[in-house]
Structure formats: structure tokens, C-alpha cells
Design a protein around this motif. Structure first.
Motif, PDB file in Angstrom:
ATOM      1  N   SER A  12      12.763   5.869   8.715  1.00 54.76           N
ATOM      2  CA  SER A  12      14.019   4.906   8.404  1.00 54.76           C
ATOM      3  C   SER A  12      13.996   4.421   6.921  1.00 54.76           C
ATOM      4  O   SER A  12      14.860   4.475   6.228  1.00 54.76           O
ATOM      5  N   GLY A  13      12.802   4.507   6.160  1.00 54.76           N
ATOM      6  CA  GLY A  13      12.867   4.197   4.768  1.00 54.76           C
ATOM      7  C   GLY A  13      12.723   2.907   4.403  1.00 54.76           C
ATOM      8  O   GLY A  13      12.178   2.573   3.385  1.00 54.76           O
ATOM      9  N   GLY A  14      13.620   1.901   5.065  1.00 50.85           N
ATOM     10  CA  GLY A  14      13.678   0.432   4.760  1.00 50.85           C
ATOM     11  C   GLY A  14      14.537   0.043   3.535  1.00 50.85           C
ATOM     12  O   GLY A  14      15.360   1.121   3.115  1.00 50.85           O
ATOM     13  N   ARG A  15      14.717  -1.268   3.240  1.00 53.20           N
ATOM     14  CA  ARG A  15      15.457  -1.402   1.983  1.00 53.20           C
ATOM     15  C   ARG A  15      15.108  -1.012   0.597  1.00 53.20           C
ATOM     16  O   ARG A  15      13.884  -0.694   0.492  1.00 53.20           O
ATOM     17  N   ALA A  43      15.303   4.471  -5.282  1.00 52.71           N
ATOM     18  CA  ALA A  43      15.967   5.035  -4.384  1.00 52.71           C
ATOM     19  C   ALA A  43      15.008   6.140  -3.400  1.00 52.71           C
ATOM     20  O   ALA A  43      15.517   6.564  -2.253  1.00 52.71           O
ATOM     21  N   GLY A  44      13.905   6.239  -3.690  1.00 58.44           N
ATOM     22  CA  GLY A  44      13.030   7.430  -3.188  1.00 58.44           C
ATOM     23  C   GLY A  44      13.294   8.523  -3.643  1.00 58.44           C
ATOM     24  O   GLY A  44      13.651   8.724  -4.643  1.00 58.44           O
ATOM     25  N   PHE A  45      12.887   9.743  -2.859  1.00 56.24           N
ATOM     26  CA  PHE A  45      13.114  11.247  -3.459  1.00 56.24           C
ATOM     27  C   PHE A  45      14.484  11.842  -3.180  1.00 56.24           C
ATOM     28  O   PHE A  45      14.709  12.916  -3.512  1.00 56.24           O
ATOM     29  N   SER A  82      12.522   8.066   0.874  1.00 57.45           N
ATOM     30  CA  SER A  82      14.061   7.741   0.682  1.00 57.45           C
ATOM     31  C   SER A  82      14.179   6.335   1.389  1.00 57.45           C
ATOM     32  O   SER A  82      13.825   6.148   2.230  1.00 57.45           O
ATOM     33  N   LYS A  83      15.146   5.536   0.633  1.00 57.69           N
ATOM     34  CA  LYS A  83      15.404   4.416   1.240  1.00 57.69           C
ATOM     35  C   LYS A  83      17.117   4.471   1.678  1.00 57.69           C
ATOM     36  O   LYS A  83      17.596   5.457   1.184  1.00 57.69           O
ATOM     37  N   LYS A 424       2.392   6.560   2.381  1.00 56.59           N
ATOM     38  CA  LYS A 424       2.732   6.615   3.853  1.00 56.59           C
ATOM     39  C   LYS A 424       3.064   5.064   4.161  1.00 56.59           C
ATOM     40  O   LYS A 424       2.094   4.088   3.976  1.00 56.59           O
ATOM     41  N   LEU A 425       3.721   4.817   5.053  1.00 54.47           N
ATOM     42  CA  LEU A 425       4.184   3.512   5.787  1.00 54.47           C
ATOM     43  C   LEU A 425       3.079   2.833   6.397  1.00 54.47           C
ATOM     44  O   LEU A 425       2.557   3.841   7.332  1.00 54.47           O
TER      45      LEU A 425
END
Length: 532
Positions: A12-15, A43-45, A82-83, A424-425
Motif C-alpha cells: 500500500s505504500g502509506g501516506r 512520492a516514492g519511485f 510509492s506513496k 523494506k516496510l
């Protein structure tokens, strides 16, 4: 696709993490004259929903009259996952930044934060300057009255005095109280709907919105009964039990749109109302004929049965020398036979451009108690007043307000996103990712829905209730800051110095800010205190 919770959380990526640097111009009385903010959005990748964040952050940060105001945004591509969008995307962070700036100014000037807030809260004129046409008439600008009403109903100043007395007599527990406003701009979008009446009198409704537990189907069901109830007084109650809603797909109902922005319920209701108006227009001629033949009255089933009979009572056709002769039964259905009544209507509602945007107002006051030794926080009481316009369903809206607030508490207090050195989360389950629980809910939770005046261009004068109340959870974060400030006053080395407190304000963060996370630091403060 069905995923287990751990996989879902990893994907999910998160906020979006956001870094803010700000420069503030101010006067000694707390009035802010200028604000410039530089925001860096992670924004992430991939792009995902990140391009909307400058807009959503900005519209929430403008909740105060900053005077000369400018913002520079940079959406940053990083090597992290990615968020994505989550309830109140960008608005939640924007509200946090606004309240942090207010708290910082109050700390620098040595003023109570409520003084600084009231100095910079919008007047009608300044609100129009910042939000333009989203601000409606003076009667519709209810924030000032909400603010004053909440201060009285929550006994704000009396409780502030009691909290100061409590903090003066308790070394290991401190309390804080904070009151914050809510400005939330929404934009209506187009929405399709289809309403079909079957021969047994049942009604099938399809809308573009997805039912996520926010009560769309409940409100749409009510709207269907209300709109078809125009045929005669008292019909709505009979129709209500006959309405069934079905989740549409992109084939049965194309261009359904996003279920987002807190406006899907009212958009779906309005689309359904337009579809029902078409059906009412088709049914009224048959209704008039029925009234003539049934002076003692008739029911919904009589009306639909009359139409369906008109469609099916044709028996056989016999060929004779002079042409076709249609024989009918003796049931008096001449009026239904004489016209083809289509009992299915589909609409694509498009909002009026002059009323496609409006503001939601509210205010929340929260009182917390923190344990300095453990960093644990207890929300003792929360009071909320929220303007729902003319609520489409007060019970649903009340649940939305309470649920949004508690979810906001999770953002501001407990939900921390951890990643390892490889990105990694780590917080991939409820054992490591702390969602709000029954212990997080305020012990005393008072919510009042303000029914604001009639508004001709809004959908039955209603307002959104899904996301805006989430921002009021900032009152909990600010109250924690007040409690920590009370604790730090007892540390000779810190006094009233401003401190930074990011989100979430978890137990370890609170304990650290109270300078009790380290025995050595605590003993050192005692030594300094003894020497003085």
C-alpha cells in the motif's frame, strides 16, 4: 485479487512523508503578517496520486489568515516504495503544518496558543481572499459561531484553569487542552445513476460510488424513496422497503468516477434524484388517470400493476378481412395501454459550475493526560461541533464524524511507518503498526452536528462529513504538546523553549520530549534544581 493483511500493508505504500521549512512574519500580539513555506513531498519511485498533494496541502494550510502567503512545493522522486492516497490525503499533513506554525509562534511570544489562533482565524473577508468562490454567503460562514459555541459548551477557559492547578500539583502526570478549527474545501464531480422499477413494485438502484462503510447506500436508499415519494404524500415510507441497491461495474454503469473527496454520497444522491424525477414525470399521467377511476385512493403497487398490466394484457390478435383486431381483457387498463411507460431511467449528473466547490467548517477541543515515566497518553475528553449543512442522515454523519476523528488520532498519535535500511516496510502488521483501539477513543466524546441554513445550490443543503472531521484530531496532538510544555517548565535547562514534535506523537517521542527517557538526564536536572 485477495491479499493477506501483511502483503497488503507492504504494497500500500502509506501516506506521504513531507518535510516543511517555513519563515513567519509576526507582531508581538500574535498576529501573523506573512508566511512562506517550502515543502518537499516524498512520492516514492512512481507518480501515483502525488501530483494532487500540492493542491490538497495548500487548501488546508490556508485555514488561517497568514497575511502575505506563499508556498513552494517540490514532489520528490525517491528510491522508496510509492506513496498513495489515504483518507484526507495531503489535507491531514497540511492541517498539521498550520497548527505547528501557530504553536511555534505562541511559544516564541510566550502566549497561549488559543490567543494566536483567534488573532489569525479567518474573517469572512479574509476567507474570501484565500478561498475565493468556495466561501458562500455570510450566513453560511459558520466557523466564528462554531468557535464561540464550542468554547462555551466545552468550558474551555474553566478547564484550562483546572489543568494548570492539576499540573502544579502533579509531578509525573501532566494535562493539556487545545482547541483547533477546521477548514476543508471540497469539489463536486459528475456522477451516474440508474433507477429501475420492476413489475412487482421493487426498485433497483445503481450508483457510481462504492459503499465502503461510509453510508452511501443508506443515503441513496433514502433519496430514492424521497424522490419517488413526490407522486403523493406519505408514499416515501412504503417505497423505502422496496429499494435495493446493487454495486455497479464499469459495464453496467460507465464513468462511475472515483469514490473520494467526501462528496460521493451527495453526488450519488443527486444523480439518483434526477433519475427518479424522470420516472415521476413518466408515472404522473398514469397516476392522474388512476385518480379518476379510483377516487378512494390507490397504492404504489396499484400504480405499477396498472402499468405492467397495460403491457401484458394484450391477448391474441385475430386476422379478419378488414384488418387486425386486438382483444383485451376487461381490466380497465386503457390508460396504460395507450402509452408505453419506460420504468428504467439513467442519468449522468453534472454539478453547476457556480456551486461545484464549498467549504466545510468545524472545531474540536481535546484534553489529554500524559504519563511522564512511560509516555502513555490518555484522551480524557473531546468536544466537536461540525457543520453538516442539512444532514442527509444525521445518524450516518455522526458516525462519520466520530470515525474520522479516531482515525485522525491514529495518524497524530500511534501509526508509525517503519522501514529498514533497504527500504523494506517493517511495520507490516498490527503488532508493529499501532492502529487506534478502544483505549485510544476519548473517555468522554461529545459531538454536535450543526444544521446550517438552507442553501439553494447545494444538494438538499447538505455538506460532506467523511474526511473533514479527521483534521480535528490535530487538537489531540496540540493538547499533547501543551502537556509536554507543562512538564518541560520543571526542567531548569529548557524553560519555555520551543521544541519540535512530529507525527506520530508516540509514547517514546513523548517520553523523550519530557527528558525522562534517560536516567542520567533526569538526575542531572535534579542536581541543577538543587543547586538553584
Amino acid at each position: 485479487m485477495y491479499l493477506d493483511r501483511k502483503t497488503d500493508m507492504i504494497m500500500s505504500g502509506g501516506r506521504h512523508p513531507i518535510k516543511a521549512n517555513y519563515t513567519v512574519g509576526l507582531k508581538n500580539d500574535g498576529k501573523i503578517t506573512a508566511l512562506h513555506v517550502d515543502l518537499f513531498i516524498d512520492a516514492g519511485f512512481t507518480v501515483d496520486f502525488s501530483p494532487i498533494f500540492p493542491y490538497t496541502i495548500n487548501k488546508t494550510m490556508m485555514k488561517y489568515n497568514w497575511g502575505a502567503y506563499s508556498v513552494d512545493y517540490k514532489v520528490c522522486k525517491t528510491n522508496l516504495p510509492s506513496k498513495s492516497a489515504m483518507r484526507g490525503p495531503g489535507d491531514t499533513q497540511g492541517s498539521f503544518f498550520a497548527e505547528t506554525i501557530i504553536e511555534h509562534v505562541a511559544s516564541i511570544l510566550g502566549l497561549d496558543s488559543i490567543v494566536v489562533r483567534e488573532k489569525n482565524i479567518h474573517t469572512l473577508e479574509s476567507a474570501k481572499l484565500f478561498y475565493g468562490s468556495s466561501v458562500e454567503s455570510p450566513v453560511s460562514y459558520t466557523l466564528p459561531s462554531i468557535w464561540e459555541k464550542l468554547k462555551q459548551s466545552a468550558s474551555f477557559y474553566e478547564r484550562t484553569k483546572n489543568i494548570r492547578e492539576f499540573n502544579a500539583t502533579n509531578r509525573w502526570f501532566k494535562r493539556g487542552l487545545s482547541l483547533v478549527p477546521c477548514f476543508y474545501a471540497v469539489r463536486l464531480s459528475s456522477r451516474p445513476a440508474r433507477v429501475t422499477i420492476f413489475e412487482d413494485g421493487s426498485i433497483a438502484v445503481e450508483v457510481g460510488g462504492v459503499e465502503l462503510g461510509q453510508g452511501i447506500w443508506t443515503k441513496v436508499k433514502q433519496m430514492t424513496a424521497y424522490a419517488l415519494g413526490q407522486l403523493w404524500p406519505g408514499l416515501s415510507a412504503d417505497i423505502m422497503a422496496k429499494v435495493r441497491l446493487f454495486q455497479s461495474d464499469s459495464i453496467s454503469l460507465a464513468h462511475g468516477g472515483l469514490t473520494s473527496g467526501s462528496t460521493t454520497s451527495e453526488e450519488s444522491c443527486e444523480a439518483v434524484r434526477h433519475a427518479c424525477d424522470i420516472l415521476v414525470e413518466r408515472l404522473q399521467p398514469v397516476q392522474i388517470l388512476l385518480k379518476k377511476s379510483n377516487p378512494n385512493g390507490f397504492s404504489w403497487m396499484d400504480l405499477i400493476f396498472q402499468i405492467s398490466e397495460g403491457k401484458h394484457q394484450r391477448t391474441r390478435v385475430e386476422q379478419q378481412d378488414k384488418g387486425d383486431i386486438e382483444r383485451t381483457s376487461t381490466v380497465p387498463v386503457i390508460q396504460a395501454k395507450s402509452q408505453s411507460v419506460d420504468l428504467s431511467a439513467q442519468t449522468y449528473w453534472v454539478p453547476d459550475s457556480s456551486a461545484s466547490q464549498y467549504l466545510n467548517y468545524g472545531a474540536g477541543a481535546s484534553e489529554v493526560e500524559i504519563d511522564l515515566l512511560s509516555g502513555a497518553t490518555t484522551i480524557l475528553r473531546t468536544d466537536i461541533i461540525y457543520d453538516c449543512g442539512r444532514s442527509l442522515n444525521p445518524a450516518v454523519d455522526l458516525g462519520q464524524i466520530e470515525g474520522a476523528f479516531v482515525q485522525g488520532v491514529g495518524f497524530f498519535m500511534t501509526e508509525e511507518h517503519h522501514v529498514d535500511n533497504n527500504g523494506k516496510l517493517v511495520s507490516d502488521g498490527t503488532w508493529t503498526y499501532k492502529v487506534p483501539t478502544i483505549d485510544t477513543i476519548p473517555r468522554k466524546f461529545n459531538v454536535e452536528i450543526l444544521n446550517s441554513p438552507f442553501h439553494q445550490k447545494r444538494i438538499l443543503s447538505s455538506k460532506a462529513s467523511g474526511e473533514p472531521p479527521l483534521l480535528l484530531a490535530a487538537s489531540v496532538h496540540c493538547a499533547i504538546r501543551e502537556a509536554i510544555r507543562a512538564a518541560r517548565k520543571e526542567l531548569p535547562t529548557d524553560n519555555n523553549k520551543h521544541f519540535r514534535m512530529d507525527t506520530p506523537a508516540s509514547m517514546d517521542v513523548i517520553k523523550s520530549l519530557c527528558a525522562l527517557n534517560n536516567v542520567e538526564l533526569y538526575l542531572k536536572s535534579l542536581c541543577i534544581s538543587t543547586k538553584q
